[in-house]
Design an enzyme around this catalytic site. Structure first.
Site, PDB file in Angstrom:
ATOM      1  N   LYS A 173       2.823  -1.237  20.348  1.00  0.00           N
ATOM      2  CA  LYS A 173       2.211  -2.312  21.129  1.00  0.00           C
ATOM      3  C   LYS A 173       3.223  -3.424  21.371  1.00  0.00           C
ATOM      4  CE  LYS A 173      -0.838  -2.455  17.888  1.00  0.00           C
ATOM      5  NZ  LYS A 173      -1.989  -2.724  16.992  1.00  0.00           N
ATOM      6  N   THR A 204      -7.879 -13.644  19.680  1.00  0.00           N
ATOM      7  CA  THR A 204      -7.379 -12.271  19.624  1.00  0.00           C
ATOM      8  C   THR A 204      -7.527 -11.664  18.230  1.00  0.00           C
ATOM      9  OG1 THR A 204      -5.149 -13.124  19.193  1.00  0.00           O
ATOM     10  CG2 THR A 204      -5.715 -12.643  21.498  1.00  0.00           C
ATOM     11  N   GLY A 206      -8.547  -9.385  15.434  1.00  0.00           N
ATOM     12  CA  GLY A 206      -9.051  -8.024  15.344  1.00  0.00           C
ATOM     13  C   GLY A 206      -8.664  -7.114  16.484  1.00  0.00           C
ATOM     14  N   THR A 207      -7.710  -7.520  17.312  1.00  0.00           N
ATOM     15  CA  THR A 207      -7.336  -6.683  18.461  1.00  0.00           C
ATOM     16  C   THR A 207      -6.744  -5.347  18.031  1.00  0.00           C
ATOM     17  OG1 THR A 207      -5.252  -7.904  18.594  1.00  0.00           O
ATOM     18  CG2 THR A 207      -7.015  -8.570  20.099  1.00  0.00           C
ATOM     19  N   GLY A 208      -5.909  -5.358  16.990  1.00  0.00           N
ATOM     20  CA  GLY A 208      -5.297  -4.111  16.529  1.00  0.00           C
ATOM     21  C   GLY A 208      -6.328  -3.146  15.970  1.00  0.00           C
ATOM     22  N   CYS A 209      -7.258  -3.666  15.191  1.00  0.00           N
ATOM     23  CA  CYS A 209      -8.333  -2.842  14.645  1.00  0.00           C
ATOM     24  C   CYS A 209      -9.164  -2.245  15.774  1.00  0.00           C
ATOM     25  CB  CYS A 209      -9.246  -3.677  13.752  1.00  0.00           C
ATOM     26  SG  CYS A 209      -8.432  -4.533  12.388  1.00  0.00           S
TER      27      CYS A 209
END
Length: 268
Positions: A173, A204, A206-209
């Site tokens: 990412k 933003t 928790g975007t990765g989760c």
């Protein structure tokens, strides 16, 4: 109904961790199950404390799910210690899930270390080789390859290095670099850029989760890896664009925006 299992830590604020994963599974029409690896006391501003779950309980949770319910895809998030990593890996090897999406969670938005430094080697040696796809951000990738990433060419080199650790595919990412948040997918043969548009918001959390869970849900629903990634990118972009201004720090993304819109519900 298709199913997905998240193996991760909790977020008492509801924006990340298993709470975000289960919301994402539901938004994709997938039945979600969970294995808690750690309990965190956190909100949009900070992680106040972390308590790891007993290893025998982690093992029992995994076995309880697999022994009763078919699992179409697994998402792995926070694994705070080498012992937790070994326990999860050993348990999963017994059940051979078809898809494993690994989000190598290392540091929270507020800077709290969620992966112990001495556990990085275990992550690289034990869990990454089991992954269908791994989804690091730039800082996480830099830790994994022990080199800085400053450019698109650096991202390609990082994908090669991470792929060499054993994962079937890599999604690096690019949101931490300047410019548009373009991600790079690599399956060992092809590099595919998945372009994005920078959304100027602080919300933003928790975007990765959420992205990794969306990939797992799409795989569970029968999509190919690249289609799962591209659809997940569209989903997380929309969730960030319509993020929720909750709390005094980094607010959460809007996991159910499309469903709320269809139902004509207020989402802000």
């Amino acid at each position: 109904m298709k199913t997905a299992l998240t193996i991760a830590g909790s977020d008492s604020g509801g924006g990340a961790g298993i709470q975000a994963d289960l919301k994402t599974f539901s938004a994709h029409g997938v039945y979600g199950m969970s294995v808690l690896t750690a309990v965190t006391a956190q909100n949009t501003k900070e992680v106040r404390s972390v308590q790891d779950i007993n290893l025998s309980i982690i093992k029992d949770q995994i076995e309880a799910v697999f022994d009763d319910i078919h699992v179409d895809a697994v998402k792995i998030g926070m694994l705070s210690s080498a012992e937790t990593i070994k326990t999860v890996a050993q348990s999963l090897r017994s059940y051979h899930p078809e898809f494993i999406v690994l989000d190598p969670v290392m540091v929270s938005k507020g800077g709290h270390h969620l992966l112990q430094l001495d556990a990085i080697s275990a992550l690289k040696e034990i869990i990454i080789p089991m992954a269908t796809i791994i989804t690091p951000n730039i800082p996480e990738a830099e830790v994994l390859i022990k080199d800085p990433i400053h450019s698109a060419e650096d991202m390609k080199e990082a994908c090669l290095a991470i792929k060499a650790l054993g994962a079937k595919a890599v999604l690096l990412k690019g949101g931490h670099l300047k410019g548009e948040p373009n991600d790079l997918f690599f399956d060992g043969e092809n590099f595919i850029w998945i372009n994005g548009t920078r959304i100027h918001t602080k919300n933003t959390h928790g975007t990765g989760c959420t992205l990794s869970s969306a990939i797992a849900a799409n795989l569970a629903n029968g999509a190919s890896i690249i289609d799962s990634v591209q659809e997940a990118k569209r989903y997380i972009t929309l969730a960030i664009e319509h993020s929720l201004n909750l709390g005094n720090g980094h607010g959460p993304t809007n996991h159910f925006y499309e469903l709320y819109k269809k139902a004509h519900l207020v989402t802000k």
